[in-house]
Structures are given as C-alpha cells and as structure tokens.
Design an enzyme around this catalytic site. Structure first.
Site, PDB file in Angstrom:
ATOM      1  N   PRO A  25     -92.402  -8.547  59.110  1.00 51.65           N
ATOM      2  CG  PRO A  25     -94.007  -7.154  58.147  1.00 51.65           C
ATOM      3  CD  PRO A  25     -93.828  -8.446  58.875  1.00 51.65           C
ATOM      4  CD  GLU A  26     -86.535  -7.065  62.281  1.00 51.40           C
ATOM      5  OE1 GLU A  26     -85.900  -6.015  62.522  1.00 51.40           O
ATOM      6  OE2 GLU A  26     -86.259  -8.158  62.794  1.00 51.40           O
ATOM      7  CG  HIS A  64    -106.848 -14.486  54.752  1.00 52.29           C
ATOM      8  ND1 HIS A  64    -107.648 -14.631  55.870  1.00 52.29           N
ATOM      9  CD2 HIS A  64    -106.459 -15.741  54.404  1.00 52.29           C
ATOM     10  CE1 HIS A  64    -107.706 -15.920  56.189  1.00 52.29           C
ATOM     11  NE2 HIS A  64    -107.001 -16.607  55.316  1.00 52.29           N
ATOM     12  NE  ARG A  81     -99.889 -15.665  62.732  1.00 48.43           N
ATOM     13  CZ  ARG A  81     -98.740 -15.782  63.396  1.00 48.43           C
ATOM     14  NH1 ARG A  81     -97.605 -15.762  62.726  1.00 48.43           N
ATOM     15  NH2 ARG A  81     -98.722 -15.895  64.689  1.00 48.43           N
TER      16      ARG A  81
END
Ligand SMILES: [Zn+2]
Length: 283
Positions: free
Chosen positions: A2-3, A100, A119
């Site tokens: 994500p930016e 997760h 991750r």
C-alpha cells in the site's frame, strides 16, 4: 504494497466505524509483527475512546482518550477489515476468524476492526499523543506531500547539489514523506523528467512544476480510493486496495499514452526497484 493513497483510503474507511467509539475489547493474538507489540497493548487499548484518526506518511494514527496514540502500519501485505458497522456503512457479517488475524478491535458500537497480515511486515505501536511526532518512525519524516510545508522552495532546496537520481531523491522520506515507487514513476512521467536524471541538475522551473504534479497524482488516486470505498462497503469490508489507472507504472512495452508519441514504456531497475518511463517524453 500500500502507498499513501491506499493508506489514506483505509483511514477514511476506518473513521466512521472508529471515531467516537470505545474499544470494548482488544484481541492481540501474537506478541509481534515486524516489531514486538508494546507492553500490555490489549489492556492499554481496552476502554479507550478513539478521538480521531490521522495519517502521517503511510502511518495511521488513532488518538485515544487516555492520552496515547495507536500507530498502525500496513507494511507489505497488511489488510484492515471492518465488519458489523451499526451505521450501515459496512453491512458485513463478522467474518470467521482467519489465520493471520493478528489484532482484532471490538468497538462498542458493534463494529469490528480486524488487522490481518500474512507476511507480518506491518506494525502497531502505542505512544504518548503529545510527543507522537518524536516517535522513531515519525521523527525522520519530511513534509507531507499534500501539506503546505511541501512547496517549491523546499523541493529546490532539497535537490540542490544532489548527485543521486531524482527517482531516489523523491523516494527519500526525509525530502517528502510517504511517496512510493508507483507515484514517483507517475509524477516523473507527467513532469517529463527522466528517472535517471540527477536531482541537482534539473532546471528550477521543472522542479517547481513537480510540486503540483505530485499533489495531483496523489489526490487523483485518493479520489479513486474514495469511490472504491463505496464498493468495499458492499463487498467484503476490506479497505484500501483499488484499481487505478496508471500511465507508466506496470506498463512495460505498452505504448506511451502521450499523443503522437510512438515510444513504448521502458522498465529499468534503480536501487533494486523498477522505474517505468518513456524515453521520448522524459528527458
Ligand atoms: Zn512518450
């Protein structure tokens, strides 16, 4: 990954479910993500009213009534899901717990906020609100690209004498905070500047022109994210990832979109990251 526009979209999506609501229960399902969670995080969150959600660079900051601020960073693969919002903006059933789901916040208004990150490059931390800008992740950041401190004089000054390529200069978080690979590629295309050109060797008018271009590129993406929020409310409650049309990013060997330009978009690797650009339009 994500930016800034994606993070801003997540912030806007979380705000109606969290602002003014009390964290009735916080489930912290593991001791760490990228870094260890702060001591007693679940206890420190429980019972706190969320006063507001801010964004600094790619961090979401939730100011809490007790004087602490919760920092949320999505990392590479972090996702925020909102379910059960009583305001009817997120008409989603609470999902089954997934592998997760590392942190789950049960709000007193019935909303549930789930932070899922396979991750585990994401992060959460707690800090005193009063000194939040001194946090180790925040104190190193330069001006916000959409704020007033990011202006022509700042960028000219930051580039002055710089021998590194402009691509690296714009990715330097001390020069401008939160700008990432995708939007740097897009801004340089619009500015007609090659990503390999040395930052200190670019004529001032071209540097000056980059300021509104960077703002536009980000604002347009945030707008696209805003439209996507309406869809996500109807879909699975996940926030922040949306389809956006890029002019160069991810378009290797595809035709340049500049009128009458017959070139194709090139991909080169700079400092281990892909730069996409048009050799004819960007000099
Ligand atoms: Zn071109």
């Amino acid at each position: 990954m994500p930016e800034l526009p994606e993070v801003e979209t997540v912030r806007r999506g979380l705000a109606p479910a969290m602002t003014g609501a009390v964290i009735a229960q916080a489930d912290v399902n593991r001791p760490d993500l990228r870094w260890p969670f702060p001591d007693g995080m679940a206890e420190r969150l429980t019972g706190q009213t969320v006063l507001g959600l801010r964004r600094r660079s790619k961090y979401i900051l939730a100011d809490l009534s007790g004087g602490e601020t919760l920092l949320i960073h999505l990392g590479m693969s972090g996702r925020m899901l909102v379910s059960g919002d009583p305001l009817g903006q997120f008409a989603h059933e609470h999902p089954q717990a997934e592998k997760h789901d590392h942190v789950v916040l049960h709000m007193d208004n019935g909303a549930r906020i789930t932070f899922n990150d396979p991750r585990r490059f994401g992060a959460m931390d707690l800090m005193d609100t009063a000194t939040a800008d001194q946090h180790k992740l925040l104190s190193i950041l330069g001006p916000e690209p959409l704020g007033n401190a990011f202006n022509e004089a700042h960028l000219i000054d930051a580039f002055d004498g710089k021998n590194s390529p402009i691509k690296s200069a714009l990715l330097d978080q001390r020069i401008v905070a939160g700008l990432g690979n995708i939007y740097v590629c897009e801004a340089l295309f619009r500015g007609g500047i090659s990503p390999t050109r040395k930052a200190g060797r670019i004529a001032k008018p071209r540097v000056v022109a980059l300021v509104p271009i960077i703002r536009d590129v980000l604002s347009e993406a945030i707008e696209a994210g805003g439209s996507s929020l309406r869809d996500f409310r109807q879909a699975d409650g996940e926030l922040g990832y949306f389809q956006h049309r890029f002019d160069v990013y991810g378009r290797e060997n595809e035709p340049c979109r500049t009128q009458d330009c017959n070139s194709v978009i090139q991909r080169i690797v700079q400092s281990g990251r892909s730069s996409f650009y048009c050799k004819s339009c960007q000099t």
